[in-house]
Motif scaffolding. Sequence first.
Motif, short mmCIF file in Angstrom:
data_model
loop_
_atom_site.label_atom_id
_atom_site.label_comp_id
_atom_site.label_asym_id
_atom_site.label_seq_id
_atom_site.Cartn_x
_atom_site.Cartn_y
_atom_site.Cartn_z
N VAL A 88 0.83 -1.21 0.00
CA VAL A 88 0.00 0.00 0.00
C VAL A 88 0.87 1.26 0.00
O VAL A 88 0.59 2.22 -0.72
N ALA A 89 1.94 1.26 0.78
CA ALA A 89 2.82 2.44 0.84
C ALA A 89 3.44 2.73 -0.52
O ALA A 89 3.54 3.90 -0.93
N SER A 90 3.82 1.70 -1.22
CA SER A 90 4.40 1.86 -2.56
C SER A 90 3.40 2.49 -3.52
O SER A 90 3.73 3.41 -4.28
N VAL A 91 2.17 2.01 -3.47
CA VAL A 91 1.12 2.55 -4.33
C VAL A 91 0.85 4.02 -3.99
O VAL A 91 0.71 4.86 -4.88
N ILE A 92 0.80 4.33 -2.71
CA ILE A 92 0.55 5.71 -2.29
C ILE A 92 1.67 6.63 -2.78
O ILE A 92 1.41 7.71 -3.32
N ASP B 296 8.78 -2.87 -5.41
CA ASP B 296 8.97 -4.31 -5.29
C ASP B 296 10.38 -4.68 -5.76
O ASP B 296 10.80 -4.26 -6.85
N PRO B 297 11.12 -5.46 -4.98
CA PRO B 297 12.49 -5.83 -5.36
C PRO B 297 12.59 -6.55 -6.71
O PRO B 297 13.64 -6.50 -7.36
N LYS B 298 11.51 -7.15 -7.16
CA LYS B 298 11.57 -7.86 -8.45
C LYS B 298 11.78 -6.90 -9.63
O LYS B 298 12.20 -7.32 -10.70
N TYR B 299 11.52 -5.60 -9.42
CA TYR B 299 11.72 -4.63 -10.50
C TYR B 299 13.14 -4.08 -10.55
O TYR B 299 13.49 -3.37 -11.49
N HIS B 300 13.97 -4.39 -9.55
CA HIS B 300 15.37 -3.94 -9.51
C HIS B 300 15.49 -2.44 -9.76
O HIS B 300 16.33 -1.99 -10.55
N THR B 301 14.66 -1.65 -9.11
CA THR B 301 14.67 -0.20 -9.27
C THR B 301 15.67 0.42 -8.31
O THR B 301 15.48 0.38 -7.09
N THR B 302 16.75 0.95 -8.85
CA THR B 302 17.77 1.60 -8.02
C THR B 302 18.20 2.90 -8.70
O THR B 302 17.86 3.15 -9.87
N ILE B 303 18.98 3.68 -7.99
CA ILE B 303 19.51 4.92 -8.54
C ILE B 303 20.43 4.62 -9.72
O ILE B 303 20.65 5.47 -10.58
N ALA B 304 20.96 3.42 -9.80
CA ALA B 304 21.84 3.02 -10.90
C ALA B 304 21.07 2.65 -12.17
O ALA B 304 21.68 2.49 -13.23
N SER B 305 19.76 2.53 -12.06
CA SER B 305 18.95 2.23 -13.26
C SER B 305 19.07 3.42 -14.21
O SER B 305 18.89 4.57 -13.80
N THR B 306 19.38 3.13 -15.45
CA THR B 306 19.62 4.19 -16.43
C THR B 306 18.50 5.20 -16.48
O THR B 306 18.74 6.41 -16.47
#
Length: 161
Positions: A3-7, A71-81
């Motif tokens: 829920v926090a992620s969606v918000i 969600d960790p499955k998306y591998h979203t980090t500051i290093a993502s292009t």
Amino acid sequence: MNVASVIFDILHVVAAVFIVGPMAILPMTAMRAIRAGHAGQVRSLARSTNVFSLLSLLTVILGFGAMGLSDPKYHTTIASTWIWLSIVFYVVALGLTLFVVVPAMRRAADNLEGEEIVEAEDPAAKGASSAQTGGYGAIAGTSGIASLLLVAIVVLMVWKP
């Protein structure tokens, strides 16, 4: 997806639309006011553009919150292009707006006020046309570049290369 992620995602998009949108559009309105010779309106739009530009930092903060809660499955980090490139584009757009566009709008308002004083004293002594007063080209060109950078950010946010 929690829920926090969606918000945070929703707040990030809402802030982008209602804060970054005016940051990009208000200078275009100011150009119309310059052509019409409305100094007060140009000054007000410069102030509003400055406020919305500073408030746009909220969009970045919410974006970092959304990234941290994703969600960790998306591998979203500051290093993502798409994320670091979006940050670079945003910083450049913000810098152009705060350090070129807003000051040019203020100068244009000052110049328009000067024209009004001259015309009040001597109606026959008309200066340069309103569209040529102080920084119209700088406002048009620089705000156009900033807007293109903001559009590129939207493309990156959707495309996520």
